[in-house]
Write a protein that holds these residues in place. Structure first.
Motif, PDB file in Angstrom:
ATOM      1  N   CYS A  81     -57.031  24.022  -4.948  1.00  0.00           N
ATOM      2  CA  CYS A  81     -55.814  23.134  -4.260  1.00  0.00           C
ATOM      3  C   CYS A  81     -56.336  21.805  -4.199  1.00  0.00           C
ATOM      4  O   CYS A  81     -57.604  21.381  -3.809  1.00  0.00           O
ATOM      5  CB  CYS A  81     -55.543  23.715  -3.099  1.00  0.00           C
ATOM      6  SG  CYS A  81     -54.380  22.876  -2.334  1.00  0.00           S
ATOM      7  N   CYS A  84     -56.337  20.731  -0.088  1.00  0.00           N
ATOM      8  CA  CYS A  84     -57.173  21.376   1.119  1.00  0.00           C
ATOM      9  C   CYS A  84     -58.513  22.186   0.114  1.00  0.00           C
ATOM     10  O   CYS A  84     -59.258  22.271   0.917  1.00  0.00           O
ATOM     11  CB  CYS A  84     -56.499  22.473   1.702  1.00  0.00           C
ATOM     12  SG  CYS A  84     -56.189  23.887   0.680  1.00  0.00           S
ATOM     13  N   CYS A 102     -51.992  24.578  -3.514  1.00  0.00           N
ATOM     14  CA  CYS A 102     -51.898  25.949  -2.988  1.00  0.00           C
ATOM     15  C   CYS A 102     -50.474  26.340  -2.346  1.00  0.00           C
ATOM     16  O   CYS A 102     -49.657  25.327  -2.023  1.00  0.00           O
ATOM     17  CB  CYS A 102     -52.856  26.542  -2.050  1.00  0.00           C
ATOM     18  SG  CYS A 102     -52.935  25.921  -0.638  1.00  0.00           S
ATOM     19  N   CYS A 105     -50.132  24.500   1.047  1.00  0.00           N
ATOM     20  CA  CYS A 105     -49.984  22.992   0.993  1.00  0.00           C
ATOM     21  C   CYS A 105     -48.401  22.598   0.672  1.00  0.00           C
ATOM     22  O   CYS A 105     -48.045  21.684   0.763  1.00  0.00           O
ATOM     23  CB  CYS A 105     -51.128  22.221   0.026  1.00  0.00           C
ATOM     24  SG  CYS A 105     -52.550  22.445   0.961  1.00  0.00           S
TER      25      CYS A 105
HETATM   26 ZN   LIG Z   1     -53.925  23.977  -0.404  1.00  0.00          ZN
END
Ligand SMILES: [Zn+2]
Length: 111
Positions: A81, A84, A102, A105
């Protein structure tokens, strides 16, 4: 993770989008030609052009995302991701191999 599988999927999708980009305008102009002279039908024709244009804008965004995903495969950071740094789930990658973030998020973005 089977990176080769995603590379294949990305390349296939890219080829698909590039092929569509070249055939769509041709189809649209042919439709317009066969409808000349009728105002109501011409309006419909213009609408179709507008929709095709919108589709192509979406396509080009996806194409950019596909290029980025292919670059991430080369760098070995594919499936991570962007926001994050956590791994993106296989299920999500299988549905959208060119995704950058992801699902957590993504949901934060749209919230
Ligand atoms: Zn993420």
């Amino acid at each position: 993770m089977d990176v080769g599988y995603y590379r294949e999927a990305l390349l296939r999708k890219r080829a698909e989008l590039l092929a569509e980009g070249t055939t769509r305008p041709l189809q649209t102009s042919m439709e317009n030609n066969s409808r000349q002279g009728d105002l109501a039908d011409q309006a419909t024709g213009n609408n179709e052009v507008h929709i095709a244009l919108k589709l192509r804008q979406t396509d080009s965004k996806i194409l950019v995302a596909i290029e980025e995903a292919l670059a991430r495969i080369e760098k070995g950071t594919f499936g991570v991701c962007r926001d994050c740094g956590e791994p993106i789930s296989d299920a999500r990658l299988k549905a959208i191999p060119w995704t950058r973030v992801c699902i957590t998020c993504k949901e934060k973005q749209s919230a």
